[in-house]
Scaffold this motif. Structure first.
Motif, PDB file in Angstrom:
ATOM      1  N   THR A 159      30.622  12.158 -71.746  1.00  0.00           N
ATOM      2  CA  THR A 159      29.241  12.123 -71.242  1.00  0.00           C
ATOM      3  C   THR A 159      29.015  10.875 -70.384  1.00  0.00           C
ATOM      4  OG1 THR A 159      28.523  11.069 -73.293  1.00  0.00           O
ATOM      5  CG2 THR A 159      28.290  13.449 -73.172  1.00  0.00           C
ATOM      6  N   ALA A 160      29.648   9.767 -70.748  1.00  0.00           N
ATOM      7  CA  ALA A 160      29.473   8.524 -69.981  1.00  0.00           C
ATOM      8  C   ALA A 160      29.983   8.683 -68.551  1.00  0.00           C
ATOM      9  CB  ALA A 160      30.199   7.380 -70.674  1.00  0.00           C
ATOM     10  N   GLU A 161      31.073   9.434 -68.396  1.00  0.00           N
ATOM     11  CA  GLU A 161      31.640   9.671 -67.066  1.00  0.00           C
ATOM     12  C   GLU A 161      30.631  10.376 -66.163  1.00  0.00           C
ATOM     13  OE1 GLU A 161      36.077  11.186 -65.997  1.00  0.00           O
ATOM     14  OE2 GLU A 161      35.439  11.556 -68.040  1.00  0.00           O
ATOM     15  N   VAL A 162      29.987  11.417 -66.718  1.00  0.00           N
ATOM     16  CA  VAL A 162      29.016  12.195 -65.934  1.00  0.00           C
ATOM     17  C   VAL A 162      27.770  11.348 -65.669  1.00  0.00           C
ATOM     18  CG1 VAL A 162      27.728  14.368 -65.791  1.00  0.00           C
ATOM     19  CG2 VAL A 162      29.923  14.315 -66.994  1.00  0.00           C
ATOM     20  N   GLU A 163      27.327  10.603 -66.683  1.00  0.00           N
ATOM     21  CA  GLU A 163      26.152   9.735 -66.513  1.00  0.00           C
ATOM     22  C   GLU A 163      26.401   8.680 -65.436  1.00  0.00           C
ATOM     23  OE1 GLU A 163      24.824  10.175 -71.182  1.00  0.00           O
ATOM     24  OE2 GLU A 163      25.570   8.245 -70.463  1.00  0.00           O
ATOM     25  N   ASN A 164      27.577   8.084 -65.450  1.00  0.00           N
ATOM     26  CA  ASN A 164      27.910   7.059 -64.444  1.00  0.00           C
ATOM     27  C   ASN A 164      27.794   7.618 -63.027  1.00  0.00           C
ATOM     28  OD1 ASN A 164      28.449   5.284 -66.489  1.00  0.00           O
ATOM     29  ND2 ASN A 164      30.675   5.397 -66.329  1.00  0.00           N
ATOM     30  N   ALA A 165      28.246   8.874 -62.856  1.00  0.00           N
ATOM     31  CA  ALA A 165      28.169   9.511 -61.531  1.00  0.00           C
ATOM     32  C   ALA A 165      26.713   9.761 -61.142  1.00  0.00           C
ATOM     33  CB  ALA A 165      28.954  10.821 -61.546  1.00  0.00           C
ATOM     34  N   ILE A 166      25.925  10.327 -62.054  1.00  0.00           N
ATOM     35  CA  ILE A 166      24.502  10.619 -61.775  1.00  0.00           C
ATOM     36  C   ILE A 166      23.752   9.338 -61.424  1.00  0.00           C
ATOM     37  CG2 ILE A 166      22.326  11.360 -62.866  1.00  0.00           C
ATOM     38  CD1 ILE A 166      24.010  13.456 -64.409  1.00  0.00           C
ATOM     39  N   ASN A 167      24.067   8.255 -62.156  1.00  0.00           N
ATOM     40  CA  ASN A 167      23.348   6.994 -61.960  1.00  0.00           C
ATOM     41  C   ASN A 167      23.628   6.330 -60.613  1.00  0.00           C
ATOM     42  OD1 ASN A 167      22.401   7.462 -64.509  1.00  0.00           O
ATOM     43  ND2 ASN A 167      23.647   5.903 -65.514  1.00  0.00           N
ATOM     44  N   GLU A 168      24.614   6.853 -59.884  1.00  0.00           N
ATOM     45  CA  GLU A 168      24.892   6.313 -58.551  1.00  0.00           C
ATOM     46  C   GLU A 168      23.835   6.716 -57.523  1.00  0.00           C
ATOM     47  OE1 GLU A 168      28.740   6.680 -56.872  1.00  0.00           O
ATOM     48  OE2 GLU A 168      29.765   5.866 -58.634  1.00  0.00           O
ATOM     49  N   HIS A 169      23.079   7.782 -57.839  1.00  0.00           N
ATOM     50  CA  HIS A 169      22.025   8.225 -56.911  1.00  0.00           C
ATOM     51  C   HIS A 169      20.974   7.122 -56.794  1.00  0.00           C
ATOM     52  CE1 HIS A 169      18.740  10.531 -55.147  1.00  0.00           C
ATOM     53  NE2 HIS A 169      19.608  11.507 -54.874  1.00  0.00           N
ATOM     54  N   GLU A 170      20.549   6.833 -55.563  1.00  0.00           N
ATOM     55  CA  GLU A 170      19.623   5.714 -55.334  1.00  0.00           C
ATOM     56  C   GLU A 170      18.272   5.904 -56.009  1.00  0.00           C
ATOM     57  OE1 GLU A 170      19.294   5.532 -51.102  1.00  0.00           O
ATOM     58  OE2 GLU A 170      18.129   7.404 -50.952  1.00  0.00           O
TER      59      GLU A 170
END
Length: 633
Positions: free
Chosen positions: A515-526
């Motif tokens: 889940t952390a992997e997916v969250e890290n990607a989503i959190n890149e959105h400005e």
């Protein structure tokens, strides 16, 4: 050859022997293989560090056991059948002698391009014979293979190449997948532009022949590199504990873990488990539909079957192309005897109608298997009735990338069956249930955390380059035990049912996603402040991905926002990690110490809002009602 159990009574006897004297039991299995030098000690271990060594100081080469030792007795027997993506194309077969020669040619090709013992070679390829050949060629010369599933993004590929400091990448120009040709060489180029300085050479297999950019002095076509290479190559002597391969798997933290498997123990266990679980008989045709990018393909397309002298199949395509009868057409065409696939595929085919399998003669089938996740009862019953005609045994296998081989499963036609239950542990596998304090839960009819309390030969040795991480993830939770991360139930007869992950890992179509992997990607959105990702029940995939997202500012176009988030996840990890549902929220339920209460989010995502427990102690209990209301929409 490796021992094969023939009855339930024999299983009970052998299991008891394997627990009472594990070293004697595994030494007996290991002696059936070709060793250059015998081991001085069967097992040396302690779980605290962890330190595990099997067949200490034994010398071998696994490919001599996969290929050379079969040449005299079964050189002309088919070793490998390859079925292409496009059914109008011809399939290919390799006898053991032909496969041996091709592996030797590929080994010489690797050596000619500077690869030597201990070097890491990354693969990003379709399911073509050249993948199996080159993987075995690495093992032949002592190079370490690291196969990356060719659905991962350039970013994810670059992370894996850098983590293992790979010296070479072997890929294709394009992958053929259903009706599409996917430009994978471009993904490799993009990955290598991200600072993969260790890579010196890229070998490109011409799969579709479409136009492909080649970089001078780095990229070489496979067909040119292999041209003129000799058909013999002396196998490099390996220590039993030398690394055979690294395979990356998602964990509960963002960075993928490079699971390390070594030569001797992995060889002994994969062959033993293959022969016993599937009850493979001389002359059978065995088909595992997995991708070699996952552990199932390593252990039960390549190594296990070839070590056992079997005929193994690999399939380039997908189960629904050109139609939903493709699996059953292949079973009829090649007279398949053992068929091993994922519950996701079964559910998808079940949804497309019972009539598809009825078009084909499936009378050659003797054993059905499932892998990747626990199979639900409806899919199990359909598989048994429509494919197994109500009579064929189903082996519902539980194991992990880290275990190297099947750990809990029925033995086909021997063990009792029960829908949704994996069954009994294999000989040599000492499983137990523990409570949250690590106290062993004895007796049947109980539920707990699934652990393994004694080493088995194919177990993880370390996480590549970070042994402390291996200790923390698998051996720190409970003293003297390997913790699987799964919860399990033991019924009144001692059969095990795997309930699912108890950590922050989601099983999507048999693929583990942190889940952390997916969250890290989503959190890149400005426009994202924070996100929380959980799994929820999905009719086809088993688990879907549900993302709760807190934006920076009010979202004017939610559909466009969701599209952007999915695009980022696809770019960072790959399409397999795209969230199925995205819910925009103003906050997340948190404890007073700031921890996100994923337990509550999981229940809301699954529609279970009546059993949330006491939320009054949360930092922000009012947010729960808001999240529930948004989820209903």
């Amino acid at each position: 050859m490796t021992q094969q159990i023939k009855s339930l009574e024999e299983y009970k006897k052998v299991y008891a022997e394997s627990v009472e004297n594990p070293e004697k039991f595994w030494a007996k299995q290991a002696k059936t293989f070709t060793w250059r030098k015998p081991w001085t000690k069967v097992l040396d271990y302690e779980f605290k560090s962890p330190k595990v060594k099997w067949f200490v100081k034994g010398k071998l080469n696994i490919t001599e056991n996969c290929l050379d030792r079969h040449l005299e007795s079964r050189g002309d027997q088919t070793a490998l059948i390859w079925e292409p993506n496009d059914p109008s194309q011809a399939y290919r077969t390799y006898t053991y002698r032909e496969l041996y020669e091709e592996v030797c040619r590929a080994a010489n090709m690797l050596k000619a391009n500077g690869i030597k013992k201990g070097d890491r070679v990354c693969f990003y390829m379709p399911m073509v014979p050249e993948l199996t050949i080159a993987v075995l060629a690495c093992a032949r010369i002592g190079a370490i293979h690291s196969v990356v599933f060719a659905g991962f993004s350039a970013n994810a590929l670059a992370d894996r190449i850098k983590d293992a400091s790979c010296k070479m990448v072997i890929c294709s120009d394009y992958n053929s997948r259903g009706a599409k040709n996917i430009p994978v060489k471009k993904v490799v180029d993009d990955a290598l532009a991200m600072g993969c300085d260790s890579v010196e050479t890229v070998i490109v297999h011409k799969n579709t022949g479409e136009k492909t950019a080649m970089k001078r002095r780095r990229d070489i076509w496979w067909h040119k590199a292999i041209e003129g290479q000799r058909k013999t190559c002396r196998a490099t002597q390996m220590d039993s504990e030398d690394i055979l391969f690294i395979l990356y798997t998602s964990g509960s933290t963002g960075k993928p873990k490079g699971v390390v498997h070594t030569c001797g123990g992995y060889m002994v266990y994969t062959c033993f488990s293959f022969k016993n679980v599937f009850q493979y008989k001389e002359g059978d045709v065995y088909w595992c539909t997995a991708d070699i990018g996952w552990i199932t393909g390593h252990s039960y397309i390549i190594y296990g079957p070839l070590l056992a002298g079997a005929t193994t199949m690999m399939f380039e395509g997908v189960p629904t192309f050109p139609d939903a009868g493709r699996f059953w057409h292949i079973c009829e065409k090649h007279r398949v005897n053992q068929f091993y696939t994922a519950p996701t595929a079964i559910r998808a085919l079940m949804a497309l109608g019972d009539h598809w399998p009825k078009h084909y003669d499936l009378n050659s089938l003797k054993v059905l298997g499932t892998v990747g996740e626990p199979i639900n009862e409806e899919a199990w019953n359909w598989y048994k009735k429509e494919i197994g005609k109500g009579t064929l045994p189903i082996v519902d296998t539980w194991w992990q990338t880290e275990t190297g081989g099947i750990m809990i499963s029925g033995l086909a036609g021997i063990s009792p069956e029960k829908a949704t239950f994996a069954g009994y542990p294999l000989p040599g596998v000492q499983v137990c249930l523990v409570n949250a304090d690590g106290k062993e839960i004895r007796g049947n009819g109980k539920e707990g955390l699934l652990c393994i309390k004694f080493p088995w030969p194919s177990m993880i040795r370390t996480t590549y380059g970070d042994h402390e991480r291996c200790r923390q993830v698998y051996f720190s939770a409970f003293e003297d035990k390997y913790f699987t991360g799964d919860g399990a139930r033991r019924d009144r007869k001692g059969m095990y049912r795997i309930i699912g992950r108890v950590d922050d890992v989601i099983n999507v179509s048999g693929h583990r996603m942190g889940t952390a992997e997916v969250e890290n990607a989503i959190n890149e959105h400005e426009n994202v402040v924070e996100s929380a990702v959980v799994g929820y029940p999905h009719d086809i995939k088993g688990q879907g991905i549900y993302a709760y997202v807190i934006p920076n500012a009010k979202i004017k176009n939610e559909a466009a926002f969701q599209k952007e988030l999915r695009a980022i996840v696809t770019r960072e990890i790959g399409p397999i990690a795209k969230p199925d549902k995205i819910q925009v929220v103003s906050g997340l339920p948190k404890t007073r110490s700031g921890k996100i209460m994923r337990r509550i989010l999981r229940k809301i995502a699954s529609g279970d809002t009546k059993n949330l427990g006491d939320v009054s102690t949360l930092l922000n209990p009012e947010i729960v009602k808001e999240v529930m209301k948004g989820a209903k929409k």
